[in-house]
Design an enzyme around this catalytic site. Structure first.
Site, PDB file in Angstrom:
ATOM      1  N   SER A  48      65.241  -3.834  69.995  1.00  0.00           N
ATOM      2  CA  SER A  48      63.786  -3.926  70.169  1.00  0.00           C
ATOM      3  C   SER A  48      63.085  -2.971  69.214  1.00  0.00           C
ATOM      4  CB  SER A  48      63.392  -3.600  71.614  1.00  0.00           C
ATOM      5  OG  SER A  48      63.860  -2.325  71.982  1.00  0.00           O
ATOM      6  N   ASP A  86      72.687  -1.309  69.959  1.00  0.00           N
ATOM      7  CA  ASP A  86      72.718  -2.772  69.833  1.00  0.00           C
ATOM      8  C   ASP A  86      73.306  -3.192  68.489  1.00  0.00           C
ATOM      9  OD1 ASP A  86      71.828  -4.028  72.102  1.00  0.00           O
ATOM     10  OD2 ASP A  86      69.721  -4.090  71.492  1.00  0.00           O
ATOM     11  N   GLU A 118      74.685  -9.530  72.499  1.00  0.00           N
ATOM     12  CA  GLU A 118      74.020 -10.523  73.345  1.00  0.00           C
ATOM     13  C   GLU A 118      74.853 -11.783  73.539  1.00  0.00           C
ATOM     14  OE1 GLU A 118      70.037 -11.363  72.024  1.00  0.00           O
ATOM     15  OE2 GLU A 118      69.456  -9.247  72.064  1.00  0.00           O
ATOM     16  N   GLU A 186      68.514  -9.748  81.635  1.00  0.00           N
ATOM     17  CA  GLU A 186      67.107  -9.710  81.209  1.00  0.00           C
ATOM     18  C   GLU A 186      66.337 -10.951  81.628  1.00  0.00           C
ATOM     19  OE1 GLU A 186      66.342  -8.448  77.190  1.00  0.00           O
ATOM     20  OE2 GLU A 186      64.222  -8.970  77.318  1.00  0.00           O
TER      21      GLU A 186
HETATM   22  O1  KIV Z   1      66.688  -4.129  72.515  1.00  0.00           O
HETATM   23  C1  KIV Z   1      66.449  -3.654  73.636  1.00  0.00           C
HETATM   24  O2  KIV Z   1      65.649  -2.723  73.788  1.00  0.00           O
HETATM   25  C2  KIV Z   1      67.163  -4.223  74.770  1.00  0.00           C
HETATM   26  C3  KIV Z   1      66.680  -3.864  76.139  1.00  0.00           C
HETATM   27  C4  KIV Z   1      65.341  -4.395  76.378  1.00  0.00           C
HETATM   28  C5  KIV Z   1      67.647  -4.279  77.174  1.00  0.00           C
HETATM   29  O3  KIV Z   1      68.062  -4.961  74.595  1.00  0.00           O
END
Ligand code: KIV
Length: 262
Positions: A48, A86, A118, A186
């Site tokens: 994000s 991520d 994901e 989510e």
């Molecule tokens: O990218 C992110 O911040 C996320 C969270 C919202 C779970 O994957």
């Protein structure tokens, strides 16, 4: 000793800590320091940050190099929380070899303890299994997976039909089976999140998934009221964007009127 992957993966078995797991995102050293000092159990360097910190419209354009730069900055601010990074879009999908290399770089070059990726279909579960076999802890993420925004036609709630709910439950089970140490749920119905949470031995971390998950995560820019827009499920605890604009306006005014430096 800070929070470990083992601690989180065993959280349901040991019941320690007894309260739900608190997870917040970070994108640089200052945000990392803030959420770590606030006592978050897990700091997620979520993709994000592509939208929050880099101004992209979706998470898709984020590159591995951009993520590495931000994650290294967060690392310098986080002392106690477990740090999870991520994997950016298209950095783990093309082949197992690429997934291992990208995930390995995240641990090796940033000091994070785990990665998040994901989806939960067969290829993702296979990837998770291989990463775990190579000593790379993985957090799963099902439901609304923002890297599939084009497939979903927007950031819409997932799992509303029985068929979708069954698929998401099956994906969560497959990720656990593959060795994931926890799973983000989510923007899915609260009842589905409850069913998944009951079905798994590893903790679920909800975002827009109701109150029955084992933990909760929000994007810190939303929590602090820094972002211009927040999703409907976010809770905004401060209004820092407005305060920051007022403070910056005061500075500009003081410079122009000669009051600063005085
Ligand atoms: O990218 C992110 O911040 C996320 C969270 C919202 C779970 O994957």
């Amino acid at each position: 000793m800070g929070v470990s992957v083992h601690h989180i993966s065993q959280w349901k078995q040991t019941g320690q800590p007894t309260s739900p797991i608190a997870v917040l995102t970070a994108w640089d050293t200052i945000s990392g320091q803030i959420v770590d000092q606030a006592g978050a159990d897990i700091v997620l360097v979520g993709d994000s940050l592509a939208m929050v910190a880099l101004g992209y419209e979706t998470t898709l354009p984020l590159t591995v190099e951009e993520m590495l730069l931000c994650a290294r900055a967060v690392r310098r601010g986080v002392k106690n929380a477990l740090m999870v990074v991520d994997l950016p879009f298209l950095s783990y999908q093309a082949s197992l070899e690429e997934a291992i290399r990208t995930a390995g770089r995240m641990l090796k070059e940033t000091g994070a303890q785990a990665v998040k990726l994901e989806g939960g279909h067969r290829a993702v579960a296979e990837t998770v299994q291989r990463l775990v076999e190579w000593g790379i802890p993985v957090m799963g993420h099902v439901g609304l997976t923002p890297q599939s925004v084009n497939q979903f036609g927007g950031f819409r709630k997932q799992g509303k039909s029985q068929a979708e709910a069954d698929r998401i439950l099956a994906e969560a089970k497959a990720l656990e089976q593959a060795g994931a140490f926890s799973i983000v749920l989510e923007h899915i119905p609260a009842e589905l999140a409850y069913t998944i949470t009951k079905a798994l031995g590893i903790p679920t971390i909800g975002i827009g998934a109701g109150g029955n998950c084992d933990g909760q995560v929000l994007v810190t820019a939303d929590v602090l009221g820094l972002s211009a827009w927040q999703p409907p499920f976010a809770k905004v605890y401060a209004n820092l964007r407005e305060q920051a604009i007022v403070a910056a306006q005061q500075f500009c005014g003081d410079v122009r009127s000669g009051q600063y430096p005085g």
